[in-house]
Design a protein around this motif. Structure first.
Motif, PDB file in Angstrom:
ATOM      1  N   LYS A 174       0.851  -1.246   0.003  1.00 15.08           N
ATOM      2  CA  LYS A 174      -0.002   0.042  -0.158  1.00 15.08           C
ATOM      3  C   LYS A 174       0.780   1.316   0.059  1.00 15.08           C
ATOM      4  N   PRO A 178       4.276   3.283  -7.528  1.00 11.91           N
ATOM      5  CA  PRO A 178       4.276   2.533  -8.678  1.00 11.91           C
ATOM      6  C   PRO A 178       5.342   2.386  -9.697  1.00 11.91           C
ATOM      7  N   ARG A 224      -2.251  -8.430  -5.681  1.00 11.39           N
ATOM      8  CA  ARG A 224      -3.086  -7.600  -6.188  1.00 11.39           C
ATOM      9  C   ARG A 224      -2.404  -6.231  -6.744  1.00 11.39           C
ATOM     10  N   ASP A 225      -1.228  -6.011  -5.978  1.00  8.75           N
ATOM     11  CA  ASP A 225      -0.688  -4.773  -6.236  1.00  8.75           C
ATOM     12  C   ASP A 225       0.925  -5.016  -6.952  1.00  8.75           C
ATOM     13  N   SER A 228       1.530  -3.385 -10.615  1.00  8.01           N
ATOM     14  CA  SER A 228       1.845  -2.071 -10.596  1.00  8.01           C
ATOM     15  C   SER A 228       3.091  -1.565  -9.926  1.00  8.01           C
ATOM     16  N   VAL A 229       3.715  -2.200  -8.955  1.00 10.87           N
ATOM     17  CA  VAL A 229       4.628  -1.637  -8.179  1.00 10.87           C
ATOM     18  C   VAL A 229       5.870  -2.026  -9.072  1.00 10.87           C
TER      19      VAL A 229
END
Ligand code: GLN
Length: 277
Positions: A174, A178, A224-225, A228-229
């Motif tokens: 979180k 990105p 989930r992320d 993008s990271v």
């Protein structure tokens, strides 16, 4: 210094071994804990069986023996655990480093050389992964992240002499920008709630061991992320439970990565590497 006339080194060790009779490593633990209290090594004890301890030393020793007899892991009693090429400080705030996790270090170091990289260790706990990678690759910028302040306090002690290892507090990805990370590594909690193995792990932080969704919830949150990271050629490297490789491969592929599985040193499936595809 006052000495306790009843406590020779040999008699104390004999007494401790009896108290630890239900533990496989009673013999070794009795000797190593006395060596720890006296600040000597084990061979010093063997050379002086009739030397006497002070009553303070005897009391400290018997307190540690009681804790060991109640099942507390040896590493928490001496606040130390070897991992990879170092001794790490450990306390109840973080999981004790496991030899299985050294396989993850081997795989990451074999895959990437000295070229500068940004590496993020998620759920760093004691910091053993992040610090070992940062020391082996001084040109890398390694970020060690955890949600728990207790774990970060342990990681802080372990990373203080490693300038290319930076701590961050984050709920998985979180707080991460990105396209900012080349390699994500993680040994997240992966044991299913109610798993019988947990009975032997009751002294360690359960949040570092147990994950909802039958042990997969941390992987779900990271995946989930992750896309993008990571940078376009980014990689993720997960440690996982020995029965989880097939299902985790499906999850990692569904998140847009090609996956390759590796065994640990006991020949069990243990590490999964995902490359953006
Ligand atoms: N491998 C550890 C054990 O079974 C668990 C580590 C974890 O949940 N990440 O003791």
């Amino acid at each position: 210094m006052e000495t306790d006339q009843s406590a020779t080194i040999a008699s104390l060790i004999r007494h401790a071994k009896n108290l630890l009779h239900s533990i496989d490593s009673a013999h070794l633990d009795s000797e190593l804990l006395l060596a720890h209290v006296l600040g000597v090594d084990r061979s010093w004890l063997f050379a002086r069986p009739t030397s006497r301890c002070t009553s303070e030393q005897k009391d400290s020793y018997l307190r540690l023996i009681q804790r060991r007899a109640s099942g507390e892991p040896f590493a928490y009693l001496v606040n130390q655990q070897p991992f990879w090429e170092d001794e790490f400080f450990v306390s109840e705030g973080a999981l004790i480093p496991r030899p299985d996790t050294e396989r993850l270090i081997e795989i990451v170091l074999a895959a990437f050389g000295d070229e500068p990289k940004t590496v993020l260790d998620l759920g760093t706990g004691s910091g053993c992964i992040a610090v070992s990678l940062a020391k082996a690759r001084p040109s890398w910028s390694v970020y060690a992240s955890d949600l728990e302040s207790d774990a970060l306090a342990v990681a802080k002690k372990n990373s203080k002499a490693t300038p290319n290892c930076t701590l961050i507090q984050s709920d998985w990805l979180k707080a991460i920008r990105p396209s900012s990370v080349d390699v994500i590594v993680s040994n997240p909690p992966y044991i299913a709630p109610g798993d019988p193995h947990l009975a032997d792990l009751s002294f360690e932080p359960q949040r570092a061991l147990v994950a909802e969704q039958n042990g997969y919830s941390a992987y779900t949150a990271i995946l989930r992320d992750a896309h993008s990271v990571l940078t376009p050629s980014g990689t993720l490297v997960f440690e996982h439970g020995y029965e989880q490789q097939a299902e985790l491969t499906t999850m990692v592929e569904a998140a847009g990565f090609s996956a390759v599985g590796y065994m640990d040193l006991s020949g069990l499936p243990r590490v999964l590497v995902g490359t953006r595809s």
